[in-house]
Scaffold this motif. Structure first.
Motif, PDB file in Angstrom:
ATOM      1  N   PHE A   3       0.848  -1.190   0.000  1.00  0.00           N
ATOM      2  CA  PHE A   3       0.000   0.000   0.000  1.00  0.00           C
ATOM      3  C   PHE A   3       0.886   1.243   0.000  1.00  0.00           C
ATOM      4  O   PHE A   3       1.264   1.761   1.055  1.00  0.00           O
ATOM      5  CB  PHE A   3      -0.928  -0.003   1.217  1.00  0.00           C
ATOM      6  N   THR A   6      -1.314   6.062  -4.191  1.00  0.00           N
ATOM      7  CA  THR A   6      -2.775   6.189  -4.152  1.00  0.00           C
ATOM      8  C   THR A   6      -3.415   5.142  -3.257  1.00  0.00           C
ATOM      9  O   THR A   6      -4.356   5.437  -2.512  1.00  0.00           O
ATOM     10  CB  THR A   6      -3.353   6.079  -5.567  1.00  0.00           C
ATOM     11  N   ARG A   7      -2.895   3.929  -3.289  1.00  0.00           N
ATOM     12  CA  ARG A   7      -3.468   2.874  -2.452  1.00  0.00           C
ATOM     13  C   ARG A   7      -3.311   3.209  -0.968  1.00  0.00           C
ATOM     14  O   ARG A   7      -4.216   2.954  -0.170  1.00  0.00           O
ATOM     15  CB  ARG A   7      -2.811   1.528  -2.763  1.00  0.00           C
ATOM     16  N   GLN A  11      -6.354   3.699   1.651  1.00  0.00           N
ATOM     17  CA  GLN A  11      -6.400   2.881   2.863  1.00  0.00           C
ATOM     18  C   GLN A  11      -6.470   3.749   4.107  1.00  0.00           C
ATOM     19  O   GLN A  11      -7.202   3.440   5.063  1.00  0.00           O
ATOM     20  CB  GLN A  11      -5.184   1.950   2.910  1.00  0.00           C
ATOM     21  N   TRP A 162      -9.507  -7.714  -8.118  1.00  0.00           N
ATOM     22  CA  TRP A 162      -9.067  -7.634  -6.728  1.00  0.00           C
ATOM     23  C   TRP A 162      -8.700  -9.012  -6.185  1.00  0.00           C
ATOM     24  O   TRP A 162      -7.656  -9.189  -5.549  1.00  0.00           O
ATOM     25  CB  TRP A 162     -10.168  -7.010  -5.871  1.00  0.00           C
ATOM     26  N   LEU A 211     -10.629   1.479  -3.859  1.00  0.00           N
ATOM     27  CA  LEU A 211      -9.463   0.599  -3.867  1.00  0.00           C
ATOM     28  C   LEU A 211      -9.605  -0.489  -4.937  1.00  0.00           C
ATOM     29  O   LEU A 211      -8.649  -0.780  -5.673  1.00  0.00           O
ATOM     30  CB  LEU A 211      -9.298  -0.038  -2.492  1.00  0.00           C
ATOM     31  N   VAL A 214      -8.972   1.033  -8.376  1.00  0.00           N
ATOM     32  CA  VAL A 214      -7.549   1.218  -8.660  1.00  0.00           C
ATOM     33  C   VAL A 214      -6.911  -0.109  -9.046  1.00  0.00           C
ATOM     34  O   VAL A 214      -6.142  -0.189 -10.015  1.00  0.00           O
ATOM     35  CB  VAL A 214      -6.827   1.833  -7.441  1.00  0.00           C
ATOM     36  N   ALA A 215      -7.222  -1.160  -8.304  1.00  0.00           N
ATOM     37  CA  ALA A 215      -6.660  -2.477  -8.608  1.00  0.00           C
ATOM     38  C   ALA A 215      -7.078  -2.944  -9.987  1.00  0.00           C
ATOM     39  O   ALA A 215      -6.265  -3.499 -10.745  1.00  0.00           O
ATOM     40  CB  ALA A 215      -7.095  -3.486  -7.547  1.00  0.00           C
TER      41      ALA A 215
END
Length: 255
Positions: A3, A6-7, A11, A162, A211, A214-215
Motif C-alpha cells: 500500500f 494512491t493505495r 487505505q 481484486w 481501492l 484502482v486495482a
C-alpha cells in the motif's frame, strides 16, 4: 500487497471511517493489551490501532509496528507522535528484526491473506512470541463480500481483479491447521461484519470501491472501473445500494 501512493491514501481514508473505528475496537478488545506488555503489530498501516495499543501498554511497555510500505510507516509515525513506547519501522514478516520470545502478544489485521506464504509468517511470529502469548488475526472471507447496485457484468470483472491480488481469499477457513502447525493452540473465531446501505464518506464501502477500482485499472483486466463506480453512485442515489463484508477475528495462544 504494497500500500503505497494512491493505495496508501485510500487505505488511510478508509481506516478513519466509523466502520473501521468500530472494527479496531473489536480487535483491541480481543487483543486485550495490558500495561507494561510488549506487543507487535504486523502490517500496522497508518498506525491507528498501533496508537491504541501504545496507549494501553503505557510508557513501560512497547507497541512495535512493522509495515513494508514507507508511506504507511510515515503516516504511523505522525499518528503515534507523542505516544511513549511506540516504535514503527519499515520491515517484513519474512524476517523480523527481533530476537526470540520477546512479545506478549501480536496482531495482524488484514495482512496474512495477502502473503504468498502465510504459514511461514505464522512460524516467524511464533518465533518472536513468548509461550502463552496471544495472537489475533483479522482476515476477510472474500467470497462473502457482496456488492449490490451495479450490473453483474460491471461488478464481476472488478471483483475478479481484486481477488487476483489476494493469494488466500478465504484464509479464515484455512487458518486453524496453519496455526496448529506453527505452534499455536486454543483457536477462537468470531465475525466482525460490516454492512453499508449507502456510500457516505464514513463508510468502508466508499473507500473499498475506490481501492477495487484502482486495482482493476492497474491490472489491465477487461474491467470498466470508472463505469462501475458511476453505477455504484447511481444505485446509491436511487436508494438501491448495499454492501456487506465478513472479516473474521481469529485468536490463538502460543504454546
Amino acid at each position: 500487497m504494497d500500500f503505497t501512493g494512491t493505495r496508501a491514501e485510500i487505505q488511510q481514508r478508509m481506516a478513519a471511517t466509523r466502520d473501521l473505528a468500530a472494527r479496531r475496537m473489536a480487535v483491541l478488545h480481543e487483543l486485550s493489551p495490558r500495561r507494561g506488555e510488549r506487543i507487535l503489530e504486523i502490517g500496522c498501516g497508518a498506525g491507528l490501532l498501533l496508537r491504541e495499543i501504545g496507549l494501553s501498554v503505557g510508557a513501560h511497555g512497547l507497541a512495535a509496528g512493522v509495515d513494508i510500505s514507507p508511506d504507511q510507516i510515515a503516516a504511523a509515525e505522525r499518528e503515534c507522535d507523542g505516544v511513549p513506547g511506540v516504535r514503527a519501522a519499515v520491515g517484513s514478516i519474512a524476517g523480523l528484526e527481533w530476537p526470540d520470545a520477546v512479545f506478549d502478544a501480536a496482531v495482524a489485521e488484514h495482512v496474512l491473506e495477502y502473503l504468498d506464504d502465510p504459514r511461514a509468517a505464522l512460524f516467524e511470529l511464533r518465533r518472536v512470541m513468548k509461550a502463552g502469548a496471544r495472537l489475533v488475526v483479522l482476515a476477510t472471507n472474500w467470497d462473502a463480500d457482496f456488492w449490490h447496485g451495479p450490473e453483474p457484468e460491471l461488478t464481476n470483472p472488478v471483483v475478479a481483479a481484486w481477488r487476483a491480488e489476494v493469494p488466500w481469499p478465504n484464509l479464515p477457513a484455512q487458518l486453524g491447521p496453519m496455526l496448529a502447525a506453527a505452534g499455536f493452540s486454543a483457536t477462537r473465531q468470531v465475525p466482525v461484519p460490516v454492512v453499508n446501505s449507502g456510500l457516505g464518506e464514513d463508510t468502508v464501502a466508499l473507500w473499498m470501491s475506490r481501492l477495487l477500482a484502482v486495482a482493476a485499472e492497474e491490472s489491465g483486466a477487461q474491467a470498466r472501473p470508472a463505469s462501475w463506480l458511476a453505477a455504484l453512485d447511481r444505485a446509491d442515489a436511487a436508494g438501491e445500494f448495499f454492501y456487506s463484508s465478513v472479516p473474521i477475528l481469529t485468536t490463538a495462544v502460543a504454546v
